[in-house]
Design an enzyme around this catalytic site. Structure first.
Site, PDB file in Angstrom:
ATOM      1  NE  ARG A   1      -7.789 -13.743 -15.450  1.00 56.47           N
ATOM      2  CZ  ARG A   1      -6.756 -13.530 -14.579  1.00 56.47           C
ATOM      3  NH1 ARG A   1      -6.766 -12.779 -13.702  1.00 56.47           N
ATOM      4  NH2 ARG A   1      -5.544 -14.790 -14.544  1.00 56.47           N
TER       5      ARG A   1
ATOM      6  CG  MET B   1       0.133  -7.357  -7.341  1.00 58.32           C
ATOM      7  SD  MET B   1       1.206  -6.981  -8.780  1.00 58.32           S
ATOM      8  CE  MET B   1       2.095  -5.602  -8.074  1.00 58.32           C
TER       9      MET B   1
ATOM     10  N   GLY C   1       0.812  -1.225   0.113  1.00 55.32           N
ATOM     11  CA  GLY C   1       0.062   0.066   0.044  1.00 55.32           C
ATOM     12  C   GLY C   1       0.829   1.104  -0.026  1.00 55.32           C
TER      13      GLY C   1
ATOM     14  CG  HIS D   1       2.711  -1.212  -9.209  1.00 59.50           C
ATOM     15  ND1 HIS D   1       2.887  -2.669  -9.526  1.00 59.50           N
ATOM     16  CD2 HIS D   1       3.593  -1.317  -8.213  1.00 59.50           C
ATOM     17  CE1 HIS D   1       3.683  -3.363  -8.955  1.00 59.50           C
ATOM     18  NE2 HIS D   1       4.365  -2.352  -8.120  1.00 59.50           N
TER      19      HIS D   1
ATOM     20  CB  ILE E   1      -5.287 -10.341 -15.491  1.00 55.98           C
ATOM     21  CG1 ILE E   1      -3.734 -10.453 -15.543  1.00 55.98           C
ATOM     22  CG2 ILE E   1      -5.698  -9.609 -17.075  1.00 55.98           C
ATOM     23  CD1 ILE E   1      -3.665 -11.914 -16.453  1.00 55.98           C
TER      24      ILE E   1
ATOM     25  CG  ASN F   1       2.656   2.626  -5.453  1.00 58.26           C
ATOM     26  OD1 ASN F   1       3.528   3.661  -5.592  1.00 58.26           O
ATOM     27  ND2 ASN F   1       2.851   1.717  -6.495  1.00 58.26           N
TER      28      ASN F   1
ATOM     29  CG  ASN G   1      -1.290  -0.268 -13.724  1.00 63.58           C
ATOM     30  OD1 ASN G   1      -0.835  -0.091 -12.555  1.00 63.58           O
ATOM     31  ND2 ASN G   1      -1.027  -1.488 -14.283  1.00 63.58           N
TER      32      ASN G   1
END
Length: 143
Positions: A91, A116, A38, A135, A118, A40, A133
Site C-alpha cells: 500500500r 476503494m 465516477g 465518499h 485503504i 462523484n 474523502n
C-alpha cells in the site's frame, strides 16, 4: 465608508461588497482519486466548471483501467492516470506513486471520490490537511 477611515481598525477595514474582483486567488488545483463509476468525480468537475467551486481538476487517478471514472475523464477532457494497485508490492508503494503523480500535477488538494483502497500514513503525511474523502466508507468491511 468615508475616505478618512482607519484601515488598521479591523471593524472599519472590512467593506462589503468587496471591491476586489472575484476570485480573490487563483483556482485551487484538485487531484481526484476514484475506483468506480465516477459520478462523484463528474459532480466535482461540473461544480468547478459551473461554480460554486473556485477550483479546477488537474488530475484524476484511477486504480482500475475499466472503471467508469476514467471514461468520464476522457469525455470531460480531464487528465487521467492509471495506478493499478495490483502492480505495487505494498500500500505504501502505491501511495508513493500517488504522491509523485499529484506533485507532478502541482495539486493543492486531493479529493478521494470513491477511492476503494485503504490509504496509508505515507499519503496522508505528504498532504497534511489537504486530503478529503467525499465518499466515506469503513474499509474493508463496508465499501
Amino acid at each position: 465608508m468615508s475616505g478618512s477611515a482607519d484601515p488598521s481598525d479591523p471593524l472599519q477595514a472590512v467593506q462589503w461588497p468587496s471591491s476586489q474582483p472575484w476570485p480573490l486567488h487563483p483556482p485551487l488545483r484538485l487531484g481526484l482519486m476514484a475506483s468506480g463509476d465516477g459520478s462523484n468525480f463528474e459532480a466535482v468537475v461540473q461544480a468547478c466548471r459551473r461554480g460554486p467551486l473556485q477550483a479546477e481538476v488537474a488530475l484524476l487517478v484511477v486504480n482500475r483501467a475499466e472503471c467508469g471514472a476514467s471514461r468520464r475523464a476522457e469525455r470531460l477532457g480531464v487528465p487521467v492516470q492509471l495506478l493499478d494497485h495490483r502492480r505495487f508490492p505494498s500500500r505504501e508503494a502505491l501511495d508513493d506513486a500517488l504522491i509523485a503523480a499529484f506533485q507532478g500535477a502541482a495539486v493543492d488538494l486531493i479529493v478521494m471520490a470513491g477511492w476503494m483502497r485503504i490509504v496509508t500514513d505515507v499519503l496522508i503525511e505528504a498532504f497534511p490537511d489537504r486530503l478529503v474523502n467525499i465518499h466515506p466508507s469503513l474499509l474493508p468491511s463496508f465499501r
